[in-house]
Design an enzyme around this catalytic site. Structure first.
Site, PDB file in Angstrom:
ATOM      1  N   HIS A  27       2.295  -7.800 -14.399  1.00 34.08           N
ATOM      2  CA  HIS A  27       2.161  -6.625 -13.519  1.00 34.08           C
ATOM      3  C   HIS A  27       2.854  -6.920 -12.190  1.00 34.08           C
ATOM      4  O   HIS A  27       2.329  -7.662 -11.362  1.00 34.08           O
ATOM      5  CB  HIS A  27       0.676  -6.318 -13.267  1.00 34.08           C
ATOM      6  CG  HIS A  27       0.450  -5.100 -12.422  1.00 34.08           C
ATOM      7  ND1 HIS A  27      -0.460  -4.120 -12.780  1.00 34.08           N
ATOM      8  CD2 HIS A  27       0.985  -4.673 -11.254  1.00 34.08           C
ATOM      9  CE1 HIS A  27      -0.456  -3.165 -11.866  1.00 34.08           C
ATOM     10  NE2 HIS A  27       0.414  -3.491 -10.910  1.00 34.08           N
ATOM     11  N   HIS A  29       5.584  -5.131  -8.958  1.00 36.04           N
ATOM     12  CA  HIS A  29       6.365  -4.023  -8.380  1.00 36.04           C
ATOM     13  C   HIS A  29       7.665  -4.593  -7.841  1.00 36.04           C
ATOM     14  O   HIS A  29       7.644  -5.401  -6.912  1.00 36.04           O
ATOM     15  CB  HIS A  29       5.584  -3.354  -7.238  1.00 36.04           C
ATOM     16  CG  HIS A  29       4.298  -2.751  -7.700  1.00 36.04           C
ATOM     17  ND1 HIS A  29       4.195  -1.432  -8.073  1.00 36.04           N
ATOM     18  CD2 HIS A  29       3.079  -3.300  -7.881  1.00 36.04           C
ATOM     19  CE1 HIS A  29       2.948  -1.189  -8.459  1.00 36.04           C
ATOM     20  NE2 HIS A  29       2.246  -2.310  -8.352  1.00 36.04           N
ATOM     21  N   LYS A 113       2.092   3.518 -18.082  1.00 37.49           N
ATOM     22  CA  LYS A 113       1.141   3.303 -16.992  1.00 37.49           C
ATOM     23  C   LYS A 113       0.420   4.583 -16.612  1.00 37.49           C
ATOM     24  O   LYS A 113       1.045   5.611 -16.330  1.00 37.49           O
ATOM     25  CB  LYS A 113       1.902   2.763 -15.768  1.00 37.49           C
ATOM     26  CG  LYS A 113       1.043   2.486 -14.547  1.00 37.49           C
ATOM     27  CD  LYS A 113       0.149   1.253 -14.713  1.00 37.49           C
ATOM     28  CE  LYS A 113      -0.826   1.107 -13.557  1.00 37.49           C
ATOM     29  NZ  LYS A 113      -0.336   0.232 -12.512  1.00 37.49           N
ATOM     30  N   HIS A 150      -4.327   1.949 -14.037  1.00 33.06           N
ATOM     31  CA  HIS A 150      -4.845   1.734 -12.680  1.00 33.06           C
ATOM     32  C   HIS A 150      -6.256   2.312 -12.689  1.00 33.06           C
ATOM     33  O   HIS A 150      -6.433   3.522 -12.646  1.00 33.06           O
ATOM     34  CB  HIS A 150      -3.965   2.419 -11.623  1.00 33.06           C
ATOM     35  CG  HIS A 150      -4.462   2.143 -10.236  1.00 33.06           C
ATOM     36  ND1 HIS A 150      -3.818   1.295  -9.363  1.00 33.06           N
ATOM     37  CD2 HIS A 150      -5.580   2.563  -9.586  1.00 33.06           C
ATOM     38  CE1 HIS A 150      -4.511   1.209  -8.232  1.00 33.06           C
ATOM     39  NE2 HIS A 150      -5.580   1.979  -8.345  1.00 33.06           N
ATOM     40  N   HIS A 188      -5.286  -5.240 -12.802  1.00 34.05           N
ATOM     41  CA  HIS A 188      -5.851  -5.784 -11.554  1.00 34.05           C
ATOM     42  C   HIS A 188      -7.333  -5.469 -11.370  1.00 34.05           C
ATOM     43  O   HIS A 188      -7.708  -4.777 -10.443  1.00 34.05           O
ATOM     44  CB  HIS A 188      -5.045  -5.352 -10.323  1.00 34.05           C
ATOM     45  CG  HIS A 188      -4.619  -3.910 -10.283  1.00 34.05           C
ATOM     46  ND1 HIS A 188      -5.479  -2.862 -10.454  1.00 34.05           N
ATOM     47  CD2 HIS A 188      -3.400  -3.359 -10.097  1.00 34.05           C
ATOM     48  CE1 HIS A 188      -4.802  -1.733 -10.360  1.00 34.05           C
ATOM     49  NE2 HIS A 188      -3.544  -1.998 -10.154  1.00 34.05           N
ATOM     50  N   ASP A 261       0.480  -8.167  -9.367  1.00 32.17           N
ATOM     51  CA  ASP A 261       0.499  -6.938  -8.576  1.00 32.17           C
ATOM     52  C   ASP A 261       1.218  -7.162  -7.249  1.00 32.17           C
ATOM     53  O   ASP A 261       0.901  -6.523  -6.249  1.00 32.17           O
ATOM     54  CB  ASP A 261      -0.907  -6.386  -8.333  1.00 32.17           C
ATOM     55  CG  ASP A 261      -0.876  -4.916  -7.941  1.00 32.17           C
ATOM     56  OD1 ASP A 261       0.161  -4.258  -8.155  1.00 32.17           O
ATOM     57  OD2 ASP A 261      -1.889  -4.432  -7.398  1.00 32.17           O
TER      58      ASP A 261
HETATM   59  O1  DOR Z   1      -1.911  -2.269  -3.472  1.00 35.01           O
HETATM   60  C1  DOR Z   1      -1.248  -1.658  -4.283  1.00 35.01           C
HETATM   61  N1  DOR Z   1       0.078  -1.476  -4.101  1.00 35.01           N
HETATM   62  N2  DOR Z   1      -1.837  -1.150  -5.355  1.00 35.01           N
HETATM   63  C2  DOR Z   1      -1.194  -0.350  -6.209  1.00 35.01           C
HETATM   64  O2  DOR Z   1      -1.809   0.097  -7.153  1.00 35.01           O
HETATM   65  C3  DOR Z   1       0.204   0.028  -5.968  1.00 35.01           C
HETATM   66  C4  DOR Z   1       0.886  -0.966  -5.153  1.00 35.01           C
HETATM   67  C5  DOR Z   1       2.223  -0.487  -4.600  1.00 35.01           C
HETATM   68  O3  DOR Z   1       3.001   0.093  -5.364  1.00 35.01           O
HETATM   69  O4  DOR Z   1       2.476  -0.719  -3.434  1.00 35.01           O
HETATM   70 ZN    ZN Z   2       0.336  -2.498  -9.086  1.00 35.83          ZN
END
Ligand code: DOR
Ligand code: ZN
Length: 362
Positions: A27, A29, A113, A150, A188, A261
């Site tokens: 997971h 980004h 997702k 989520h 998470h 995450d």
């Molecule tokens: O803290 C987070 N940031 N939680 C999420 O679910 C998304 C993520 C983000 O994309 O910045």
């Molecule tokens: Zn995330």
């Protein structure tokens, strides 16, 4: 005293090196454009593969968009990198069930997702009522396409610390009954309640756990003042939740596996009157998990959590090559370049107890 394959004795306090199969991040980004170029190398330096979140400003809602995004990620990697981005689609109220067939057939989409609309960053295009996506979920169940969740119910009427628990009762438990063979990753997880729920759920249900939720409770957000770099969603919880997560991660139960995450945001968007949610941990991800596992006296179980269980769940091969972690502290940079701005990493200017000594590639 390096030992191969995570074969460390319980309670071994002398351990100062650990060799494990190459881990994966289930997971992460990676963003897009200049931000992608700034962060992709961190994840690629330690992980063999990563499940890449689809919540870009323009959400990745189709296989065609995922294909183009995948190409941009590959282009952002350092020359010679063998890192493999595992793509995901962003579920919307109107995703046609046929999209799942295309996603499955392409071979590079590994999950879909579910963002409840309004739950987190770029979730406005998410699902407003789970019933809208039943036909698409049915197709996913049929084709063995995992649903990545989520797990929070948004909304002003629900306490921010209770959103995960609310989601379990209102959405997740009924969903698992309605689709009894749908593969689901509860992403998470942050509470003792979620740990129990996943531990007792039917087959085909797993969870990822972040390093920050293993290392901190919610006091971190308020220690001596408000600390925006400790704000992520789901928000950090109580100490008893952290302990339950640490016990789960280090239990050897294959339902729990690594998902950082890591979620980079430009500094001024976090140090802001209305700061963004997300912590950037990719620069030190496996090292931070090593700290947590060492704290639990269970470094011997890091390899299963970081390198085996996620691959097994997704039906992908485990890596043959290894990385070696050594217990030698280093200080995390205060910031990294991030497009036109900067990125403040987790532990900025502070020391991290482990570092990667070698990362042999087979
Ligand atoms: O803290 C987070 N940031 N939680 C999420 O679910 C998304 C993520 C983000 O994309 O910045
Ligand atoms: Zn995330």
């Amino acid at each position: 005293m390096a030992r191969q394959g995570g074969g460390v004795r319980e309670g071994d306090e002398q351990l100062n090196a650990l060799t494990i199969h190459r881990p994966d991040d289930w997971h992460v980004h990676l963003r897009d454009g200049a931000s992608l170029n700034a962060v992709a190398a961190f994840t690629a330096a330690q992980f063999g593969r990563a499940i890449v979140m689809p919540n870009l400003k323009a959400a990745i809602t189709s296989t065609a968009l995922a294909a183009a995004y995948r190409e941009r990620i590959l282009a952002a990697l350092p020359a010679g990198s063998r890192f493999e981005p595992l793509m995901t689609l962003y579920l919307t109220n109107n995703m046609p069930p046929e999209e799942i067939g295309r996603a499955k057939a392409c071979g590079f989409v590994h999950g879909v997702k579910l963002y409840p609309a309004g739950a987190t960053t770029h979730s406005d295009a998410g699902v407003t009522d789970i019933r809208h996506v039943y036909p698409t979920l049915a197709r996913m169940e049929e084709l063995g396409m995992p649903l990545l969740v989520h797990g929070e119910t948004p909304g002003a009427q629900i306490d921010v610390f209770d959103r995960e628990s609310h989601f379990i009762d209102a959405v997740l438990a009924p969903l698992l009954e309605r689709f009894p063979t749908l593969k689901v990753v509860f992403e998470h997880i942050t509470t003792a309640r979620a740990v129990d729920f996943v531990g007792n759920a039917r087959a085909g249900v797993a969870a990822t756990i972040t390093p920050q939720h293993l290392l901190h409770n919610r006091n971190a957000i308020f220690s001596g003042g408000i600390r925006p770099h400790y704000y992520c969603l789901p928000i950090l919880k109580r100490e008893e939740d952290r302990i339950a997560l640490l016990n789960a991660a280090t239990s050897g139960n294959p339902r729990y596996f690594l998902g950082t995450d890591s979620a980079p945001h430009e500094r001024t968007t976090k140090e802001n009157a209305c700061g963004c949610a997300g912590m950037f941990t990719a620069h030190a991800a496996i090292e931070l998990y090593a700290e947590a596992f060492e704290q639990a006296g269970r470094l011997d179980r890091l390899q299963g959590f970081a390198s085996h269980f996620g691959a097994d769940f997704y039906g992908l091969p485990r890596h043959d090559d290894v990385i070696t972690l050594i217990k030698e502290s280093w200080v995390s940079p205060l910031s990294y370049e991030f497009g036109n701005g900067t990125l403040v990493p987790y532990r900025s200017g502070e020391s991290i107890a482990w570092r990667i000594a070698s990362a042999a590639r087979a």
